[in-house]
Design a protein around this motif. Structure first.
Motif, PDB file in Angstrom:
ATOM      1  N   GLY A  32      10.976  12.497   3.742  1.00 57.72           N
ATOM      2  CA  GLY A  32      10.031  12.980   4.744  1.00 57.72           C
ATOM      3  C   GLY A  32       9.636  14.428   4.504  1.00 57.72           C
ATOM      4  N   VAL A  33      10.612  15.279   4.143  1.00 53.96           N
ATOM      5  CA  VAL A  33      10.321  16.686   3.856  1.00 53.96           C
ATOM      6  C   VAL A  33       9.420  16.802   2.626  1.00 53.96           C
ATOM      7  CG1 VAL A  33      11.336  18.873   3.118  1.00 53.96           C
ATOM      8  CG2 VAL A  33      12.430  17.544   4.939  1.00 53.96           C
ATOM      9  N   TRP A  34       9.729  16.018   1.595  1.00 55.52           N
ATOM     10  CA  TRP A  34       8.919  16.056   0.379  1.00 55.52           C
ATOM     11  C   TRP A  34       7.465  15.707   0.682  1.00 55.52           C
ATOM     12  CZ3 TRP A  34       9.872  12.469  -4.500  1.00 55.52           C
ATOM     13  CH2 TRP A  34       9.040  12.909  -5.536  1.00 55.52           C
ATOM     14  N   MET A  35       7.270  14.583   1.360  1.00 59.12           N
ATOM     15  CA  MET A  35       5.912  14.144   1.642  1.00 59.12           C
ATOM     16  C   MET A  35       5.243  14.988   2.719  1.00 59.12           C
ATOM     17  SD  MET A  35       5.384  11.705  -0.483  1.00 59.12           S
ATOM     18  CE  MET A  35       6.520  12.445  -1.659  1.00 59.12           C
ATOM     19  N   PHE A  42       1.164  13.417   6.743  1.00 58.36           N
ATOM     20  CA  PHE A  42       0.897  11.986   6.845  1.00 58.36           C
ATOM     21  C   PHE A  42      -0.393  11.742   7.627  1.00 58.36           C
ATOM     22  CE2 PHE A  42       5.448  12.796   6.774  1.00 58.36           C
ATOM     23  CZ  PHE A  42       5.874  12.030   5.703  1.00 58.36           C
ATOM     24  N   ALA A  43      -1.054  10.655   7.294  1.00 51.06           N
ATOM     25  CA  ALA A  43      -2.264  10.238   8.012  1.00 51.06           C
ATOM     26  C   ALA A  43      -2.484   8.760   7.738  1.00 51.06           C
ATOM     27  CB  ALA A  43      -3.474  11.061   7.571  1.00 51.06           C
ATOM     28  N   TRP A  44      -3.477   8.185   8.410  1.00 52.47           N
ATOM     29  CA  TRP A  44      -3.860   6.793   8.154  1.00 52.47           C
ATOM     30  C   TRP A  44      -5.382   6.756   8.017  1.00 52.47           C
ATOM     31  CZ3 TRP A  44      -0.386   3.004   7.177  1.00 52.47           C
ATOM     32  CH2 TRP A  44      -0.894   1.703   7.009  1.00 52.47           C
ATOM     33  N   LEU A  49      -2.795  11.575   2.062  1.00 53.42           N
ATOM     34  CA  LEU A  49      -1.835  11.709   3.159  1.00 53.42           C
ATOM     35  C   LEU A  49      -1.362  10.336   3.645  1.00 53.42           C
ATOM     36  CD1 LEU A  49      -3.400  14.608   5.284  1.00 53.42           C
ATOM     37  CD2 LEU A  49      -1.791  14.721   3.364  1.00 53.42           C
ATOM     38  N   GLU A  50      -2.212   9.327   3.512  1.00 51.15           N
ATOM     39  CA  GLU A  50      -1.778   7.976   3.840  1.00 51.15           C
ATOM     40  C   GLU A  50      -0.809   7.452   2.788  1.00 51.15           C
ATOM     41  OE1 GLU A  50      -3.523   3.470   4.715  1.00 51.15           O
ATOM     42  OE2 GLU A  50      -4.872   5.206   4.766  1.00 51.15           O
ATOM     43  N   PHE A  51      -1.083   7.806   1.527  1.00 48.65           N
ATOM     44  CA  PHE A  51      -0.150   7.410   0.473  1.00 48.65           C
ATOM     45  C   PHE A  51       1.250   7.946   0.748  1.00 48.65           C
ATOM     46  CE2 PHE A  51       2.242   8.592  -3.295  1.00 48.65           C
ATOM     47  CZ  PHE A  51       2.318   7.388  -3.966  1.00 48.65           C
ATOM     48  N   ASN A  52       1.354   9.131   1.353  1.00 47.38           N
ATOM     49  CA  ASN A  52       2.657   9.739   1.615  1.00 47.38           C
ATOM     50  C   ASN A  52       3.548   8.879   2.516  1.00 47.38           C
ATOM     51  OD1 ASN A  52       1.905  11.914   0.074  1.00 47.38           O
ATOM     52  ND2 ASN A  52       1.385  13.236   1.806  1.00 47.38           N
ATOM     53  N   LEU A  53       2.933   7.985   3.264  1.00 46.34           N
ATOM     54  CA  LEU A  53       3.726   7.069   4.087  1.00 46.34           C
ATOM     55  C   LEU A  53       4.489   6.064   3.233  1.00 46.34           C
ATOM     56  CD1 LEU A  53       1.152   6.341   6.937  1.00 46.34           C
ATOM     57  CD2 LEU A  53       3.380   7.454   7.232  1.00 46.34           C
ATOM     58  N   ILE A 101       4.374  -1.803   6.203  1.00 48.04           N
ATOM     59  CA  ILE A 101       3.513  -0.656   6.509  1.00 48.04           C
ATOM     60  C   ILE A 101       3.358   0.235   5.278  1.00 48.04           C
ATOM     61  CG2 ILE A 101       3.341   1.482   7.870  1.00 48.04           C
ATOM     62  CD1 ILE A 101       4.775  -0.032  10.144  1.00 48.04           C
ATOM     63  N   GLY A 102       4.464   0.457   4.577  1.00 44.61           N
ATOM     64  CA  GLY A 102       4.411   1.267   3.364  1.00 44.61           C
ATOM     65  C   GLY A 102       3.547   0.651   2.284  1.00 44.61           C
ATOM     66  N   PHE A 103       3.613  -0.681   2.145  1.00 46.08           N
ATOM     67  CA  PHE A 103       2.800  -1.364   1.143  1.00 46.08           C
ATOM     68  C   PHE A 103       1.320  -1.317   1.510  1.00 46.08           C
ATOM     69  CE2 PHE A 103       6.285  -2.766  -1.269  1.00 46.08           C
ATOM     70  CZ  PHE A 103       5.807  -3.390  -2.403  1.00 46.08           C
ATOM     71  N   VAL A 104       1.011  -1.533   2.774  1.00 42.97           N
ATOM     72  CA  VAL A 104      -0.379  -1.469   3.212  1.00 42.97           C
ATOM     73  C   VAL A 104      -0.941  -0.076   2.964  1.00 42.97           C
ATOM     74  CG1 VAL A 104      -1.910  -1.588   5.215  1.00 42.97           C
ATOM     75  CG2 VAL A 104      -0.123  -3.311   4.917  1.00 42.97           C
ATOM     76  N   ALA A 105      -0.121   0.948   3.222  1.00 40.24           N
ATOM     77  CA  ALA A 105      -0.579   2.331   3.048  1.00 40.24           C
ATOM     78  C   ALA A 105      -0.979   2.604   1.607  1.00 40.24           C
ATOM     79  CB  ALA A 105       0.518   3.299   3.498  1.00 40.24           C
ATOM     80  N   VAL A 106      -0.169   2.171   0.647  1.00 40.32           N
ATOM     81  CA  VAL A 106      -0.479   2.496  -0.749  1.00 40.32           C
ATOM     82  C   VAL A 106      -1.680   1.699  -1.250  1.00 40.32           C
ATOM     83  CG1 VAL A 106       1.052   0.794  -1.854  1.00 40.32           C
ATOM     84  CG2 VAL A 106       0.578   2.963  -2.990  1.00 40.32           C
ATOM     85  N   PHE A 107      -1.819   0.444  -0.821  1.00 36.66           N
ATOM     86  CA  PHE A 107      -2.979  -0.338  -1.247  1.00 36.66           C
ATOM     87  C   PHE A 107      -4.255   0.194  -0.593  1.00 36.66           C
ATOM     88  CE2 PHE A 107       0.156  -3.635  -2.485  1.00 36.66           C
ATOM     89  CZ  PHE A 107      -0.311  -3.860  -3.773  1.00 36.66           C
TER      90      PHE A 107
END
Length: 252
Positions: A32-35, A42-44, A49-53, A101-107
């Motif tokens: 969390g600190v890194w991202m 973070f964002a959506w 910033l969405e990738f950071n999720l 959620i993490g997979f959706v964020a990166v795609f």
């Protein structure tokens, strides 16, 4: 194992469990600190910033929560088996939701940035882990939590289920380490060799993930930490075998 060694092993068990939780939570916090601090937050919205999720959800879901879901059979080995099964399934469900959620964020990020999907070893390993994790959860639900299979079939599948759980944890940690390596190589490659704080943090995160895996592996493979036999539960458990089979059940 003699009685003295057994008592010693059980006396250090709470400390090992505590260490695993400290290490696992530290890995989640460092991600969390890194991202959040070094990568902007973070964002959506389809941006970086969405990738950071993605890394945060993967470490939290597929590594930390999946590890804890496996560990509950050791921590609560004296509790009612049905309750432990429920807790095991619920934690895995939570891990699954967070991972999705993490997979959706990166795609979503790839789509917005017009980046091809599934081009790296990390993405291949991550997708394989995610698909197998979903299959493992559904199979566990059908075989053990709300069993629809026969006692013989459940007893036969149980060792496979346990083995696959350990393999999936190893795959999740390995995939996370690959992701860290890719991030170091492609995002901060110009400054990584200068021993920057971000590079140091990423290295420490990798060490923490390895330590979490080692601690979990030790705790879930030691015989003295296994759930003790319970004759009352045994007649109703998935380990039941008929006398004609001549087998003796083993506990997870």
């Amino acid at each position: 194992m003699d009685e003295a060694a057994l008592r010693h092993a059980r006396s250090v068990f709470p400390w090992l469990v505590g260490a695993s939780q400290v290490v696992g939570l530290a890995a989640v916090v460092l991600t969390g600190v890194w991202m959040g601090h070094f990568r902007g937050g973070f964002a959506w919205d389809g941006s970086a910033l969405e990738f950071n999720l993605h890394p945060l959800c993967m470490v939290l879901g597929l590594v930390f929560l999946q590890g804890d879901a496996i560990l509950v059979y050791r921590v609560f080995r004296h509790e009612t088996k049905r309750n432990v099964k429920m807790l095991h399934g619920i934690i895995h469900l939570l891990a699954l939701i967070i991972s999705i959620i993490g997979f959706v964020a990166v795609f979503d990020f790839h789509r917005a940035a017009k980046i091809p999907d599934m081009y790296s070893l990390h993405s291949w390993c991550g997708m394989a882990t995610m698909v197998l994790f979903c299959v493992q959860w559904v199979m566990g639900l059908l075989f053990f939590l709300f069993p629809v299979a026969s006692s013989w079939l459940r007893a036969s599948y149980l060792p496979i289920h346990g083995f696959c759980g350990v393999v999936l944890l190893v795959m999740a940690i390995g995939s996370s380490l690959l992701g860290i390596t890719e991030k170091l190589l492609f995002s901060i490659k110009s400054t990584y060799s200068l021993f920057t704080p971000e590079g140091v943090l990423a290295n420490v995160l990798g060490i923490l993930l390895l330590c979490f895996g080692v601690l979990l592996g030790y705790l879930i493979t030691r015989e003295e930490y296994r759930r003790p036999p319970n004759p009352e539960e045994e007649s109703l458990s998935v380990h039941f075998k008929t006398l004609t089979e001549g087998g003796s059940p083993t506990m997870p």
